[in-house]
Design a protein around this motif. Structure first.
Motif, PDB file in Angstrom:
ATOM      1  N   TRP A   3       1.698  15.951  31.744  1.00  0.00           N
ATOM      2  CA  TRP A   3       1.719  15.418  30.318  1.00  0.00           C
ATOM      3  C   TRP A   3       3.026  14.974  30.049  1.00  0.00           C
ATOM      4  O   TRP A   3       4.096  15.498  29.899  1.00  0.00           O
ATOM      5  N   HIS A   4       2.761  13.605  29.230  1.00  0.00           N
ATOM      6  CA  HIS A   4       4.193  12.939  28.940  1.00  0.00           C
ATOM      7  C   HIS A   4       4.037  12.077  27.659  1.00  0.00           C
ATOM      8  O   HIS A   4       2.661  11.459  27.356  1.00  0.00           O
ATOM      9  N   THR A   5       5.006  11.479  27.091  1.00  0.00           N
ATOM     10  CA  THR A   5       4.778  10.566  26.160  1.00  0.00           C
ATOM     11  C   THR A   5       5.757   9.580  26.615  1.00  0.00           C
ATOM     12  O   THR A   5       6.881   9.544  27.184  1.00  0.00           O
ATOM     13  N   ASP A   6       5.435   8.095  26.418  1.00  0.00           N
ATOM     14  CA  ASP A   6       6.448   7.194  27.075  1.00  0.00           C
ATOM     15  C   ASP A   6       7.682   6.647  26.205  1.00  0.00           C
ATOM     16  O   ASP A   6       7.289   6.392  25.024  1.00  0.00           O
ATOM     17  N   GLY A   7       8.437   6.470  27.068  1.00  0.00           N
ATOM     18  CA  GLY A   7       9.892   5.953  26.364  1.00  0.00           C
ATOM     19  C   GLY A   7      10.484   6.890  25.609  1.00  0.00           C
ATOM     20  O   GLY A   7      11.391   6.748  24.674  1.00  0.00           O
TER      21      GLY A   7
ATOM     22  N   ASP B  62      -8.976   8.740  36.416  1.00  0.00           N
ATOM     23  CA  ASP B  62      -9.083   8.588  34.942  1.00  0.00           C
ATOM     24  C   ASP B  62      -7.687   8.888  34.299  1.00  0.00           C
ATOM     25  O   ASP B  62      -6.734   9.126  34.879  1.00  0.00           O
ATOM     26  N   THR B  63      -7.602   8.618  33.012  1.00  0.00           N
ATOM     27  CA  THR B  63      -6.638   8.922  32.241  1.00  0.00           C
ATOM     28  C   THR B  63      -6.810   9.939  31.170  1.00  0.00           C
ATOM     29  O   THR B  63      -7.872   9.535  30.405  1.00  0.00           O
ATOM     30  N   LEU B  64      -5.929  10.824  30.843  1.00  0.00           N
ATOM     31  CA  LEU B  64      -6.136  11.978  30.026  1.00  0.00           C
ATOM     32  C   LEU B  64      -5.087  11.925  28.822  1.00  0.00           C
ATOM     33  O   LEU B  64      -4.117  11.635  29.014  1.00  0.00           O
TER      34      LEU B  64
ATOM     35  N   TYR C   1      -0.032  12.384  23.898  1.00  0.00           N
ATOM     36  CA  TYR C   1       0.569  12.636  25.127  1.00  0.00           C
ATOM     37  C   TYR C   1      -0.539  12.205  25.998  1.00  0.00           C
ATOM     38  O   TYR C   1      -1.772  12.069  25.560  1.00  0.00           O
ATOM     39  N   HIS C   2      -0.181  11.845  27.554  1.00  0.00           N
ATOM     40  CA  HIS C   2      -1.098  11.359  28.259  1.00  0.00           C
ATOM     41  C   HIS C   2      -0.511  11.776  29.540  1.00  0.00           C
ATOM     42  O   HIS C   2       0.369  12.080  29.962  1.00  0.00           O
ATOM     43  N   LYS C   3      -1.562  11.656  30.618  1.00  0.00           N
ATOM     44  CA  LYS C   3      -1.286  11.749  31.889  1.00  0.00           C
ATOM     45  C   LYS C   3      -2.366  10.862  32.823  1.00  0.00           C
ATOM     46  O   LYS C   3      -3.564  10.978  32.506  1.00  0.00           O
TER      47      LYS C   3
ATOM     48  N   ASP D  10      -8.735   0.103  45.155  1.00  0.00           N
ATOM     49  CA  ASP D  10      -7.718  -0.513  44.275  1.00  0.00           C
ATOM     50  C   ASP D  10      -7.981   0.218  42.851  1.00  0.00           C
ATOM     51  O   ASP D  10      -9.149   0.355  42.483  1.00  0.00           O
ATOM     52  N   ARG D  11      -6.775   0.362  42.166  1.00  0.00           N
ATOM     53  CA  ARG D  11      -6.816   0.995  40.718  1.00  0.00           C
ATOM     54  C   ARG D  11      -5.692   0.163  40.321  1.00  0.00           C
ATOM     55  O   ARG D  11      -4.444   0.233  40.384  1.00  0.00           O
ATOM     56  N   ILE D  12      -6.094  -0.938  39.550  1.00  0.00           N
ATOM     57  CA  ILE D  12      -4.914  -1.796  38.969  1.00  0.00           C
ATOM     58  C   ILE D  12      -4.852  -2.350  37.485  1.00  0.00           C
ATOM     59  O   ILE D  12      -6.081  -2.538  37.217  1.00  0.00           O
TER      60      ILE D  12
ATOM     61  N   TRP E  84      -2.695  -3.897  34.187  1.00  0.00           N
ATOM     62  CA  TRP E  84      -1.730  -4.954  33.534  1.00  0.00           C
ATOM     63  C   TRP E  84      -1.179  -3.564  32.238  1.00  0.00           C
ATOM     64  O   TRP E  84      -2.134  -3.165  31.759  1.00  0.00           O
ATOM     65  N   ARG E  85       0.081  -3.569  32.259  1.00  0.00           N
ATOM     66  CA  ARG E  85       0.525  -2.498  31.211  1.00  0.00           C
ATOM     67  C   ARG E  85       1.683  -3.176  30.438  1.00  0.00           C
ATOM     68  O   ARG E  85       2.661  -3.882  30.938  1.00  0.00           O
ATOM     69  N   VAL E  86       1.583  -2.893  29.189  1.00  0.00           N
ATOM     70  CA  VAL E  86       2.641  -3.276  28.364  1.00  0.00           C
ATOM     71  C   VAL E  86       3.374  -2.059  27.574  1.00  0.00           C
ATOM     72  O   VAL E  86       2.584  -1.102  27.145  1.00  0.00           O
TER      73      VAL E  86
HETATM   74  O1  LIG Z   1      -2.089   5.114  34.931  1.00  0.00           O
HETATM   75  C1  LIG Z   1      -2.527   5.756  34.011  1.00  0.00           C
HETATM   76  O2  LIG Z   1      -3.346   6.197  33.945  1.00  0.00           O
HETATM   77  C2  LIG Z   1      -1.358   6.024  32.818  1.00  0.00           C
HETATM   78  C3  LIG Z   1      -0.056   5.800  33.481  1.00  0.00           C
HETATM   79  C4  LIG Z   1       1.037   6.065  32.650  1.00  0.00           C
HETATM   80  O3  LIG Z   1       1.387   7.401  32.471  1.00  0.00           O
HETATM   81  C5  LIG Z   1       1.389   4.886  31.937  1.00  0.00           C
HETATM   82  O4  LIG Z   1       1.007   3.875  32.202  1.00  0.00           O
HETATM   83  O5  LIG Z   1       2.237   5.207  30.937  1.00  0.00           O
END
Ligand SMILES: O=C(O)CCC(=O)C(=O)O
Ligand SMILES: [Fe+2]
Length: 285
Positions: free
Chosen positions: A106-110, A133-135, A253-255, A265-267, A269-271
């Motif tokens: 579990w984390h928070t980004d940045g 999945d994403t939690l 929080y997420h993971k 494939d699990r692709i 785009w992320r910002v």
């Molecule tokens: O790929 C995911 O489900 C989330 C990955 C993640 O922690 C993120 O992109 O900050």
């Protein structure tokens, strides 16, 4: 098509269907933004986007900034991080840093930035047949559930955070970008837009609790790790191609589950999205 808004998890997550984010005007965006603030995680289904569409929509939430991991940036659009690309090394070996990105806990980004990312937003470009999945979990609920004594104690407590935490660095960073100095955040954070208090914590990035001996710091870190996730304040997102999901790093929080068949494939785009007027460290260009 009718715009519908539906709650997802018990205290976290909201889903919007029936919109095309390419065509949203300010008036129709406002309730969507508010729903996101109220529910921490916003899912918008069924979007058909090109990268510039995704960037344009993302900028409605705030300035979009390149992620420090240079090797995973899109070559033409540095603000886009590609998740799940180049998963296999030249010798055919699964690259765990890419396959399990975000799945270590579990984390928070940045949290390694003096001003952490306001939000992270993903667009699902390819979705595996199972897993991946994403939690998510609610940081306000974590704060609310703290024992009163701990709340009072934490009110004055600051944590030192850095990229990679005590391990330092990360395989996702270039050699020249590994030297992160810790930054400091209050552990109890008041959200700048909602005014609500949340437990701001990230076990993988915390280095120390400021002003504590190592043993006391370790004990508090272990305790806080145990307080983050309230079972009735979680949402597990099962991805569909075309989903946009945005989460608020100031109060959640997420993971990643990280458990999908590696050959599929699990692709995404992320910002990374900043609050307005915030400067972050940029990796050397
Ligand atoms: O790929 C995911 O489900 C989330 C990955 C993640 O922690 C993120 O992109 O900050
Ligand atoms: Fe993350």
């Amino acid at each position: 098509m009718m715009v519908e808004i539906r709650r997802m998890g018990p205290q976290i997550g909201i889903e919007v269907t029936g919109v095309d984010v390419k065509k949203l005007d300010d008036k129709s965006f406002a309730p969507i933004y508010q729903a996101w603030l109220d529910h921490n995680v916003l899912v918008v289904r069924d979007q058909e986007l090109e990268i510039p569409d995704f960037l344009r929509y993302s900028r409605r939430f705030g300035p979009v900034v390149p992620h420090p991991s240079r090797s995973t940036r899109h070559p033409e659009f540095p603000e886009i991080t590609m998740l799940g690309i180049n998963k296999f090394d030249a010798d055919g070996k699964l690259n765990q840093a890419i396959y399990r990105r975000g799945a270590e806990g579990w984390h928070t980004d940045g949290a390694y930035n003096q001003q952490p990312f306001k939000a992270t937003q993903l667009y699902a470009f390819a979705v595996p047949s199972r897993g991946g999945d994403t939690l998510f979990a609610n940081g306000y609920a974590a704060y609310d559930a703290l024992p009163e004594r701990l709340k009072r104690r934490l009110d004055r407590v600051t944590g030192a955070f850095s990229y990679g935490g005590r391990r330092g660095g990360s395989p996702l960073l270039e050699k020249d970008d590994q030297d992160w100095q810790p930054v400091f955040h209050p552990i109890i954070r008041s959200h700048p837009e909602t005014g609500r208090k949340s437990l701001y914590f990230d076990p993988g990035k915390i280095v120390d609790i400021v002003g504590c001996e190592r043993a006391e710091s370790d004990a508090l870190i272990a305790k806080l790790k145990g307080c983050m996730i309230q079972p009735d304040a979680e949402y597990r997102h099962k991805w569909r191609k075309g989903d946009i999901v945005i989460w608020d790093n100031r109060c959640s929080y997420h993971k990643a589950a990280g458990d999908y068949p590696p050959e599929e494939d699990r692709i995404h785009w992320r910002v990374s999205i900043n609050d307005y007027g915030v400067k972050v460290r940029e990796a050397a260009e």
